[in-house]
Design an enzyme around this catalytic site. Structure first.
Site, PDB file in Angstrom:
ATOM      1  CB  SER C 112      -0.906   0.015   1.234  1.00  0.00           C
ATOM      2  OG  SER C 112      -1.740   1.158   1.234  1.00  0.00           O
ATOM      3  CG  ASN C 170      -7.036  -2.075  -1.244  1.00  0.00           C
ATOM      4  OD1 ASN C 170      -6.107  -1.888  -0.449  1.00  0.00           O
ATOM      5  ND2 ASN C 170      -6.862  -2.007  -2.562  1.00  0.00           N
ATOM      6  CD  GLU C 173      -7.724   2.530  -0.586  1.00  0.00           C
ATOM      7  OE1 GLU C 173      -6.765   1.825  -0.197  1.00  0.00           O
ATOM      8  OE2 GLU C 173      -7.961   2.735  -1.791  1.00  0.00           O
TER       9      GLU C 173
END
Lengths: 302, 302, 302, 302
Positions: C112, C170, C173
């Site tokens: 990341s 993710n 996110e």
């Protein structure tokens, strides 16, 4: 016509009655010998004349896999298997391929209607070739509700399409039930509304939300207004999950059906790990009190 | 009995016909003189014998406020006003208090059924005192569908309770429609399902999801399979919003109805400020390409 | 140490620089010969001394499959492959098994940090055996941010665990970005708030919502207040979808991350089939006007 | 400068310390005499020189209303009140109007930072006229974190704008926490991930999801891995509710923040009336077993 029927539980047993009532011959098999017409699968097959049609009505997944596998060894080329259980459409494709190698035809059929189907008929959603579906039509006509065929039966496409439509049907069912349920909870919370069961019953005629589920909700509320006797613990049987996973796969937004599914997941949790995490974070930044395991919560904090 | 009816639009006009067909006398008023039975509100009131019952069927909010205010100057103590529009329940409480000062009674009544109500009858949800509701009963009986009274009509509680039940009814309606719609989109996306309109039609009998909305969906799909002619632009008329706001006020989880409401909001946006923000953040951290205004988007990035 | 690095795009190219800056030897390969250190995979392998470590940094799915397959023919027993792309954890299990047959070790590593990683370092999430992960540690230490190792790197479990943690990262996110985005849209809609970009910037210090994403949002708003230049069209790269599908599989309620994913799906639709269905149903029951294709919508109806 | 500060609890007490540490004179008042600098409000006012600035830091709603009302009788024209509590922006407008009649100025200020603010400084979001905000600036500078003023403080607009931005800040906070929480629950459910606390800690540097809340989550997990000690019971303090209600009012889609709010509602329910309704409907149509009150649930049915 003549049909073999495997699985005589809540659904299969009623279906045997309904098919027989329409004048067809049913040889049923169940592991419960008291209700079975055959000793075992071999016996069932021997009691049917080729080319045979055998309807499998057992729990989806391993049980269905096992029954279809056993049947494939007992049946002959030219025979046909209908899977009427709640199988995943991907299982259908696999089953059809395996059976095809032995010349056995396959039709999948989603069956809706629950315990009411015996009297009211079952909604049927089929997949398979035209020829194979046509072969089972007398049985479909016996099982489906009275009225025009296309209002209670559909040939949705090739193998798998029937269970796919049934899967989506169940996803929609989740969403509808949750919509009624949320409305119920708000009505029950609002002191101004004096008679929530009467409100649900009054929606039976003339309103936009009238439906079979609404009628069942009214019936349930008439028996147990306030739901004092039952717990809000709700299972799911797979089809809602597959519907959401398919939506994600295909890029289809599905906020309502997924929310309904998640509400069922939550309903089965003793405690929510996610909400423990939220409580822990709040405690870290704000000194917000946390509720210890076993304590009753406090509802307000500053 | 005799009743005054103000507002002869899509709903009010049909209701006048249905009440008259039941043998009652209706004096209707509308700003459109071609369809109006009275020149103005004063004329309408003069044509009714005291004690009068006047049904107001005009857009909720300012128009309803204005009509009720005007009526309160023209009517006498002992008269009664029914608000049959889509008013917010808090408006009912205010209207009832204002009218009570002049001795005028007030009943609120949510009306469901749309353009089909003229023939099929309207689902009615009332609020008010027993005495006041009883006074309007002949009209309620004329408007509601045939069948047992409690299947198409409810006296839900005091003033405001009728519109409250109607508000929740509409919230549920949003959720149900969204559930069918999500199911539709997935079926339409899945190549295996050959005939989506037929699937919706086949749910009409025997299935768990059968409902009036499902039948309407089948009808719409029969007319325009694939929805090639219409745009996915959906209005909301207030009741869905109030339902969610009430749920938040009362601490009632409402994931499905709120998601349905938000989907309508999104459907009316040319572009989504929120998604612009997401696109901007992604561009900042990952150098993910953004789509400039007016460009067609690119669907994959790495 | 010495490492081979396949894929020198936006991520891999920067990673090569960062690893070299830490004093290690990197032989990079890319299909773009201008930036490649090797002619082809065979050449790359020949330039590394056994036992080799090769880091694969190419698009997940078919490209990664193909590269790992080709490498498996070129490498020897005792060599090790790291998959640093955005592969699905189930791919890792498959790759590890295939490579194991040839004695080649496998480590998966979620990476990341985007374009900022070259300077700031990359957050790393690894899966594999202790021994294999330990072998790559000098490279991990070169890539991760300065500071304690456990604040920018984790050995999360066996093969697949690294990509699993990255997948969930993710998904989180998505949810965080959507939360900021919804807050942005409301602030932008409310006339009382005069300076939305300043509000986002002011959250940088002291607040509960401060984060790297919040800083990026403030940066983006400083460049383009009101987002006049970009469109709300947002892609997704697979990990959000897998996160939701896994949640469904494991019975984990995931309302926020799924809603974020669905918002991206919607953002890419020219028109919404689901909302067309809702518009069609409303038209059927209420005579509500529908918006024809190509027309601008009307916002209120009664 | 000199300031009066009313409310010396978890927030106010720390703020007194921080303002004093910056060299200002604070006269604090609290109903707890042990920590109060004044006997009562009258005493507090008498200890301040006109024109006075008084910061109110008490629970929003009735307590704030009451304190501001009492102060308005004790203060003089030219004095200024800051409301630093979690008041609703509509309260600000009312307070400002009431105080204006007496010539007393009003500034609203949302304060973020929790128990960490004493050391790290508080994020401040203000509303009011330029002149009034400017007057309080030395105190704002004392309270806000070190660094550029515009990274920890904003003058967002007229009266109410400060609390509005703080309200949205809290809504975003709900969404972010829920995103981390959902990710946590999935990681904890997946056997492949061996060390969930380490994964959260490893996100501290380099990743896209790094944030203060993520660090707090890592801290909480370090103390109580698996959250064995705390219950998933989460309060809400009003601002999340107002955020969603405002979104509905303004037609802003808010799926993530609303879902976070609803998850908190659910977390506080002993049993869910909505899920009781779903269980009841399922029982009616399918003979699905219901779980009686007090029973443990059964997880699968067919």
């Amino acid at each position: 016509m003549q049909i073999g029927l495997i699985g005589l539980g809540k659904m299969g047993g009623n279906m045997r009655d309904r098919i027989r009532a329409a004048g067809h011959e049913v040889v049923g098999y169940d592991t419960d010998q008291k209700i079975s017409d055959a000793k075992d699968l071999k016996d069932l097959v021997s009691k049917l004349s080729a080319p045979r049609v055998v309807w499998v009505m057992v729990p989806a997944g391993k049980v269905t896999d096992s029954v279809i596998n056993d049947l494939s060894d007992l049946l002959e080329a030219g025979d046909l298997i209908v899977d009427g259980g709640n199988s995943k459409f991907t299982d259908d494709e696999r089953h059809a391929q395996e059976l095809d190698r032995k010349g056995i035809a396959f039709v999948d059929c989603g069956v809706s209607g629950g315990v009411w189907g015996k009297e009211a008929g079952y909604g049927l959603m089929c997949g398979g070739s035209d020829k194979d579906v046509e072969r089972v039509m007398p049985i479909f006509d016996a099982l489906r509700p009275e009225g025009p065929r296309d209002e209670g039966w559909v040939h949705a496409g090739d193998v798998g399409a029937g269970h796919y439509v049934k899967m989506v049907h169940n996803g929609i069912e989740y969403g509808m039930m949750q919509a009624y349920a949320e409305g119920y909870e708000l009505l029950a919370a609002k002191e101004i509304v004096k008679d929530v069961p009467a409100a649900f019953k009054a929606w039976t005629r003339g309103t936009v939300v009238r439906s079979w589920l609404q009628e069942l909700m009214a019936t349930a509320l008439a028996k147990d207004p306030g739901f004092d006797k039952i717990s809000g613990f709700v299972n799911d049987s797979g089809e809602g999950r597959w519907t959401v996973q398919e939506a994600v796969e295909y890029g289809v937004p599905m906020p309502v059906i997924s929310a309904s599914l998640f509400a069922r997941f939550v309903s089965r949790q003793d405690d929510s790990p996610a909400m423990q995490a939220v409580a822990a974070m709040r405690n870290e930044f704000g000194g917000h009190p946390v509720t210890l395991k076993g304590q009753k919560g406090i509802v307000t904090d500053h």
